[in-house]
Enzyme design. Structure first.
Site, PDB file in Angstrom:
ATOM      1  N   ASN A 147       2.734   8.337  -0.817  1.00  0.00           N
ATOM      2  CA  ASN A 147       3.888   7.545  -0.088  1.00  0.00           C
ATOM      3  C   ASN A 147       3.826   6.113   0.189  1.00  0.00           C
ATOM      4  O   ASN A 147       4.825   6.090   0.521  1.00  0.00           O
ATOM      5  CB  ASN A 147       3.785   8.634   1.004  1.00  0.00           C
ATOM      6  CG  ASN A 147       2.608   8.518   2.289  1.00  0.00           C
ATOM      7  OD1 ASN A 147       1.725   7.779   1.820  1.00  0.00           O
ATOM      8  ND2 ASN A 147       2.675   9.108   2.927  1.00  0.00           N
ATOM      9  N   LYS A 170      -8.906   4.074  -6.085  1.00  0.00           N
ATOM     10  CA  LYS A 170      -8.668   4.838  -7.508  1.00  0.00           C
ATOM     11  C   LYS A 170      -7.358   5.638  -6.856  1.00  0.00           C
ATOM     12  O   LYS A 170      -7.357   6.137  -6.114  1.00  0.00           O
ATOM     13  CB  LYS A 170      -9.230   6.466  -7.633  1.00  0.00           C
ATOM     14  CG  LYS A 170      -9.876   7.094  -8.995  1.00  0.00           C
ATOM     15  CD  LYS A 170      -8.295   8.402  -8.506  1.00  0.00           C
ATOM     16  CE  LYS A 170      -7.887   9.616  -7.743  1.00  0.00           C
ATOM     17  NZ  LYS A 170      -6.703   9.660  -7.890  1.00  0.00           N
ATOM     18  N   SER A 172      -3.541   7.534  -6.165  1.00  0.00           N
ATOM     19  CA  SER A 172      -3.075   8.518  -6.226  1.00  0.00           C
ATOM     20  C   SER A 172      -2.158   8.806  -7.525  1.00  0.00           C
ATOM     21  O   SER A 172      -1.606   7.417  -8.253  1.00  0.00           O
ATOM     22  CB  SER A 172      -1.756   8.476  -5.304  1.00  0.00           C
ATOM     23  OG  SER A 172      -1.198   9.729  -5.839  1.00  0.00           O
ATOM     24  N   SER A 173      -2.296   9.667  -8.478  1.00  0.00           N
ATOM     25  CA  SER A 173      -1.825  10.028  -9.561  1.00  0.00           C
ATOM     26  C   SER A 173      -0.385   9.660  -9.606  1.00  0.00           C
ATOM     27  O   SER A 173       0.552   9.879 -11.093  1.00  0.00           O
ATOM     28  CB  SER A 173      -1.971  11.182 -10.080  1.00  0.00           C
ATOM     29  OG  SER A 173      -3.415  11.190 -10.876  1.00  0.00           O
ATOM     30  N   ASP A 174       0.298   9.805  -8.845  1.00  0.00           N
ATOM     31  CA  ASP A 174       1.533  10.345  -8.870  1.00  0.00           C
ATOM     32  C   ASP A 174       2.331   8.403  -8.520  1.00  0.00           C
ATOM     33  O   ASP A 174       3.463   7.902  -8.296  1.00  0.00           O
ATOM     34  CB  ASP A 174       2.270  10.219  -6.772  1.00  0.00           C
ATOM     35  CG  ASP A 174       2.762  11.975  -7.369  1.00  0.00           C
ATOM     36  OD1 ASP A 174       3.364  12.427  -8.363  1.00  0.00           O
ATOM     37  OD2 ASP A 174       1.569  12.403  -6.704  1.00  0.00           O
ATOM     38  N   GLY A 207     -12.362  13.279  -8.469  1.00  0.00           N
ATOM     39  CA  GLY A 207     -12.432  12.854  -6.545  1.00  0.00           C
ATOM     40  C   GLY A 207     -13.839  13.234  -6.759  1.00  0.00           C
ATOM     41  O   GLY A 207     -14.517  12.030  -5.826  1.00  0.00           O
ATOM     42  N   GLU A 245      -7.317   9.057   6.754  1.00  0.00           N
ATOM     43  CA  GLU A 245      -6.180   9.017   7.749  1.00  0.00           C
ATOM     44  C   GLU A 245      -5.451   9.981   7.340  1.00  0.00           C
ATOM     45  O   GLU A 245      -4.988   9.951   6.043  1.00  0.00           O
ATOM     46  CB  GLU A 245      -5.439   7.579   7.810  1.00  0.00           C
ATOM     47  CG  GLU A 245      -4.606   7.167   8.453  1.00  0.00           C
ATOM     48  CD  GLU A 245      -3.469   7.473   8.129  1.00  0.00           C
ATOM     49  OE1 GLU A 245      -2.552   9.015   8.113  1.00  0.00           O
ATOM     50  OE2 GLU A 245      -2.705   6.614   7.273  1.00  0.00           O
ATOM     51  N   CYS A 279       2.784   9.816   7.479  1.00  0.00           N
ATOM     52  CA  CYS A 279       2.741  10.852   8.211  1.00  0.00           C
ATOM     53  C   CYS A 279       2.373  10.953   9.823  1.00  0.00           C
ATOM     54  O   CYS A 279       1.868  11.122  10.657  1.00  0.00           O
ATOM     55  CB  CYS A 279       0.693   9.955   8.133  1.00  0.00           C
ATOM     56  SG  CYS A 279      -0.096   8.571   8.089  1.00  0.00           S
ATOM     57  N   GLU A 379       2.021  20.596   8.432  1.00  0.00           N
ATOM     58  CA  GLU A 379       2.943  19.553   8.030  1.00  0.00           C
ATOM     59  C   GLU A 379       4.363  19.284   7.115  1.00  0.00           C
ATOM     60  O   GLU A 379       3.309  20.252   5.707  1.00  0.00           O
ATOM     61  CB  GLU A 379       1.396  18.187   7.501  1.00  0.00           C
ATOM     62  CG  GLU A 379       2.080  17.218   7.455  1.00  0.00           C
ATOM     63  CD  GLU A 379       1.423  15.884   6.785  1.00  0.00           C
ATOM     64  OE1 GLU A 379       0.268  16.497   6.051  1.00  0.00           O
ATOM     65  OE2 GLU A 379       1.229  15.084   7.699  1.00  0.00           O
TER      66      GLU A 379
HETATM   67  N1  LIG Z   1      -1.363  11.024   5.245  1.00  0.00           N
HETATM   68  C1  LIG Z   1      -0.513  10.441   4.865  1.00  0.00           C
HETATM   69  O1  LIG Z   1      -0.214   9.201   4.750  1.00  0.00           O
HETATM   70  C2  LIG Z   1      -0.960  11.098   2.865  1.00  0.00           C
HETATM   71  C3  LIG Z   1      -0.455  12.716   3.512  1.00  0.00           C
HETATM   72  N2  LIG Z   1      -0.469  13.432   2.311  1.00  0.00           N
HETATM   73  C4  LIG Z   1      -0.387  14.782   2.376  1.00  0.00           C
HETATM   74  O2  LIG Z   1      -1.648  15.564   1.238  1.00  0.00           O
HETATM   75  C5  LIG Z   1       0.055  16.234   0.708  1.00  0.00           C
HETATM   76  C6  LIG Z   1      -0.473  16.262  -0.919  1.00  0.00           C
HETATM   77  O3  LIG Z   1       0.025  15.184  -0.934  1.00  0.00           O
HETATM   78  P1  LIG Z   1      -1.096  14.574  -2.288  1.00  0.00           P
HETATM   79  O4  LIG Z   1      -1.246  13.278  -2.946  1.00  0.00           O
HETATM   80  O5  LIG Z   1      -2.129  15.989  -2.954  1.00  0.00           O
HETATM   81  O6  LIG Z   1      -2.531  14.032  -1.093  1.00  0.00           O
HETATM   82  P2  LIG Z   1      -4.147  14.315  -1.200  1.00  0.00           P
HETATM   83  O7  LIG Z   1      -5.093  14.000  -0.408  1.00  0.00           O
HETATM   84  O8  LIG Z   1      -4.408  15.268  -2.464  1.00  0.00           O
HETATM   85  O9  LIG Z   1      -4.816  12.919  -2.517  1.00  0.00           O
HETATM   86  C7  LIG Z   1      -4.501  11.922  -1.887  1.00  0.00           C
HETATM   87  C8  LIG Z   1      -5.504  11.056  -2.191  1.00  0.00           C
HETATM   88  O10 LIG Z   1      -6.461  11.597  -3.069  1.00  0.00           O
HETATM   89  C9  LIG Z   1      -6.924  11.826  -3.802  1.00  0.00           C
HETATM   90  N3  LIG Z   1      -7.735  13.195  -4.835  1.00  0.00           N
HETATM   91  C10 LIG Z   1      -7.515  14.134  -4.267  1.00  0.00           C
HETATM   92  N4  LIG Z   1      -8.314  15.235  -4.334  1.00  0.00           N
HETATM   93  C11 LIG Z   1      -9.264  14.619  -4.406  1.00  0.00           C
HETATM   94  C12 LIG Z   1     -11.247  14.661  -3.936  1.00  0.00           C
HETATM   95  N5  LIG Z   1     -11.758  16.220  -4.323  1.00  0.00           N
HETATM   96  N6  LIG Z   1     -12.131  13.965  -3.965  1.00  0.00           N
HETATM   97  C13 LIG Z   1     -11.550  12.869  -3.848  1.00  0.00           C
HETATM   98  N7  LIG Z   1     -10.088  11.679  -3.815  1.00  0.00           N
HETATM   99  C14 LIG Z   1      -9.475  13.539  -4.295  1.00  0.00           C
HETATM  100  C15 LIG Z   1      -5.879  11.649  -4.217  1.00  0.00           C
HETATM  101  O11 LIG Z   1      -5.992  11.956  -5.981  1.00  0.00           O
HETATM  102  P3  LIG Z   1      -4.600  12.398  -7.169  1.00  0.00           P
HETATM  103  O12 LIG Z   1      -3.543  12.059  -6.658  1.00  0.00           O
HETATM  104  O13 LIG Z   1      -5.059  11.955  -8.502  1.00  0.00           O
HETATM  105  O14 LIG Z   1      -5.268  14.108  -6.857  1.00  0.00           O
HETATM  106  C16 LIG Z   1      -5.288  10.834  -3.967  1.00  0.00           C
HETATM  107  O15 LIG Z   1      -5.637   9.554  -4.452  1.00  0.00           O
HETATM  108  C17 LIG Z   1       1.705  15.928   1.529  1.00  0.00           C
HETATM  109  O16 LIG Z   1       2.176  16.827   0.827  1.00  0.00           O
HETATM  110  C18 LIG Z   1       0.705  15.270   2.076  1.00  0.00           C
HETATM  111  O17 LIG Z   1       0.802  16.451   3.337  1.00  0.00           O
HETATM  112  C19 LIG Z   1       0.047  12.907   0.703  1.00  0.00           C
HETATM  113  C20 LIG Z   1      -0.046  11.519   1.184  1.00  0.00           C
HETATM  114  C21 LIG Z   1      -0.702  10.528   1.822  1.00  0.00           C
HETATM  115  O1  LIG Z   2       0.467   7.123   6.291  1.00  0.00           O
HETATM  116  C1  LIG Z   2       1.386   6.921   6.700  1.00  0.00           C
HETATM  117  O2  LIG Z   2       1.998   7.311   6.455  1.00  0.00           O
HETATM  118  C2  LIG Z   2       1.670   5.474   7.353  1.00  0.00           C
HETATM  119  O3  LIG Z   2       0.331   5.153   7.916  1.00  0.00           O
HETATM  120  C3  LIG Z   2       2.286   5.374   7.421  1.00  0.00           C
HETATM  121  O4  LIG Z   2       2.904   5.112   8.999  1.00  0.00           O
END
Ligand SMILES: NC(=O)C1=CN([C@@H]2O[C@H](COP(=O)(O)OP(=O)(O)OC[C@H]3O[C@@H](n4cnc5c(N)ncnc54)[C@H](OP(=O)(O)O)[C@@H]3O)[C@@H](O)[C@H]2O)C=CC1
Ligand SMILES: O=C(O)[C@H](O)CO
Length: 491
Positions: A147, A170, A172-174, A207, A245, A279, A379
């Site tokens: 994000n 590492k 995000s894969s996005d 992961g 976080e 978040c 969420e």
């Molecule tokens: N607090 C915040 O700011 C955020 C919250 N989110 C929440 O998460 C939801 C899904 O988003 P998503 O991208 O799938 O978030 P994830 O929690 O799945 O991913 C966050 C990071 O963790 C990695 N990851 C995933 N699985 C593992 C694992 N088993 N061990 C270690 N690392 C891992 C991901 O890699 P990979 O992408 O390769 O899976 C990415 O780099 C969102 O809809 C939102 O609700 C998401 C992003 C930010």
């Molecule tokens: O994780 C988030 O979404 C960032 O900290 C922006 O507030």
């Protein structure tokens, strides 16, 4: 794109790659390597090998590298802004703001050189002392989200590196390409080989292996609570320190005396910034009953004027991927079956040309929601917001606190008594009063409950990356008298 391991850009040892889609058009944007466990091992070994020299270099020399990275990023910032628009779908203004944030954070952490000090504590008498050194943990694994794909990388790399840790990143894969771009700048700035390594690949595949690796001392991750919980479980094998976080479900309270125009402007930001994918996004709207209808009416009108579409000219871009659109659609559908009324949006927009295949969703406002509904408990992470009238301030605070998440919260009122009551009673890591976010580099971004552990930003955040080591010394030179050891034993 390649992995960066031990100072070399390399392919995955399996040769496998993963496709990344452009959220604006749904077309393939590029491919990135799917790292294997062997690649992870090599990255971690390189980080281990590089640790001693990097630690010995000292914080001033390390900060010079960070300042240089900041300059290099600033010089080519236009490229990073484009990348954020293509890879994440951010609108131009938000891409620019994110790059400002990257620059600010690197500068902020670099300024901590020479400022992380330990203490000398009195021992049992004046010739005994305890030196409390602050030392780096060792190897930090940084797992970053999509994000804020540049901001979050900077927020983890800069404090970890400044304090003398070595890193395996590492992303995000996005959003792998943004991470690659930033790593290149740190390398060009002079980060020595092995100190910073980049591995890409699905978290679900590599992961568990990374976070439970016996050589890893810290895992810092931003993402979902479910992933955070899994990381806690896996990292417990090795007792790695965790900085997590995770999710948020921010309440946004508007009292009857509030400055309505400021509240609506802030709410537009708090809900639709990054298409609701933050978040700290407003996820629950509590409005005083006296102004409920008028406020909602004005908010709906303002939100209906938002232009959704091409990030180069729109006010709001797409969601990150197809799955996010489906999840958002389901939230709206479930809310409606729980009795919610859709005041605005509720579906995907009809956009022309290539945008028709992009991952867009309309700004969506719902009323008639209840505290226990899914839409007020889970969420959403998209541009959807439910609203509820409230009449009693304590009840509003109680409802606000009734969430499994506890990151950000918002309050609009002019009444100092209410403000101070909220300061005391709100159980969230952040409360924004009469103003928008986001969090500042000098603030501590942390949350209660399932939002996670530890935090980022400020001196509290940087100190998450150092451990206190204690050295006990007696420098009297006198014979020791140990209470439980008879002196005549040793002749
Ligand atoms: N607090 C915040 O700011 C955020 C919250 N989110 C929440 O998460 C939801 C899904 O988003 P998503 O991208 O799938 O978030 P994830 O929690 O799945 O991913 C966050 C990071 O963790 C990695 N990851 C995933 N699985 C593992 C694992 N088993 N061990 C270690 N690392 C891992 C991901 O890699 P990979 O992408 O390769 O899976 C990415 O780099 C969102 O809809 C939102 O609700 C998401 C992003 C930010
Ligand atoms: O994780 C988030 O979404 C960032 O900290 C922006 O507030």
């Amino acid at each position: 794109m390649k992995l960066y391991i031990d100072g070399q850009w390399v392919d995955s040892s399996s040769g496998e790659t993963i496709e990344k889609y452009n959220p604006v058009t749904g077309e393939v944007l590029g491919k990135f390597p799917a790292a294997t466990k062997e690649d992870v091992d090599r990255a971690i070994d390189a980080a281990e090998e590089a640790f001693e020299a990097w630690n010995e270099m000292g914080s001033v020399a390390r900060s010079k590298i960070l300042y240089r990275a900041r300059e290099l990023i600033e010089k080519d910032r236009g490229e990073l802004e484009q990348l954020l628009m293509n890879e994440n779908g951010k609108i131009l203004k938000e891409a620019k703001e994110e790059v400002d944030g990257v620059i600010d954070q690197i500068q902020y952490y670099a300024e901590f050189a020479r400022k992380i000090n330990g203490e000398v504590v009195e021992g049992a008498n004046s010739t005994r002392k305890i030196f409390q050194y602050k030392v780096p943990y060792g190897i930090v694994v940084a797992l970053t989200p999509w994000n804020f794909p540049a901001g979050m990388v900077a927020r983890k790399l800069a404090p970890a590196l400044l304090t003398g840790n070595t890193v395996v990143l590492k992303p995000s894969s996005d959003t792998p390409f943004t991470a690659e771009w930033l790593v290149k700048k740190f390398i060009e700035a002079g980060v020595p080989k092995g100190v910073l390594n980049l591995v890409t690949g699905k978290g679900s595949e590599i992961g568990d292996y990374i976070v439970s690796h016996r050589k890893v001392s810290v895992v810092t991750m931003t993402g979902s609570t479910a992933t955070g919980q899994r990381i806690m479980e896996k990292a417990s094998k090795n007792m790695a320190k965790l900085i997590l976080e995770l999710g948020g479900k921010a309440p946004f309270i508007v009292w009857k005396d509030a400055d309505i125009k400021n509240a609506i402007k802030t709410l537009i930001w708090a809900k639709f910034w990054n298409a609701g994918q933050s978040c700290i996004a407003a996820e629950r709207l509590y409005i005083h009953e006296d102004i409920f209808e008028n406020f909602l009416d004005r908010f709906v009108k303002a939100a209906s004027r938002l232009r959704v579409g091409d990030p180069r000219e729109a006010d709001m871009g797409p969601l990150i991927n197809k799955g996010a659109v489906q999840t958002t659609e389901k939230f709206v559908k479930d809310a409606v079956s729980d009795g919610a009324q859709v005041l605005l949006g509720g579906s995907r927009p009809n956009l022309p040309g290539k945008l028709a295949n992009g991952y867009f969703f309309q700004p969506t406002i719902l009323s008639n929601v209840k505290q226990g509904d899914e839409i007020f408990q889970e969420e959403v992470f998209g541009p959807v917001l439910g609203a509820m009238p409230v009449s009693d301030f304590d009840d509003a605070i109680r409802k606000a606190n009734d969430s499994k998440y506890g990151l950000a919260s918002y309050l609009f009122t002019k009444d100092p008594n209410l403000m101070f009551t909220a300061f005391e009673k709100v159980r969230f890591g952040e409360l924004y009063v009469n103003m928008p976010g986001p969090e500042a580099s000098q603030g501590y971004h942390t949350g209660f409950r399932l939002t996670g552990q530890a935090g980022e930003g400020s001196r509290y955040g940087i100190e998450e990356y150092v451990k206190v080591k204690n050295i006990y010394i007696d420098y009297s030179g006198r014979e020791l008298h140990i209470n439980t050891v008879r002196d005549d034993l040793v002749q």
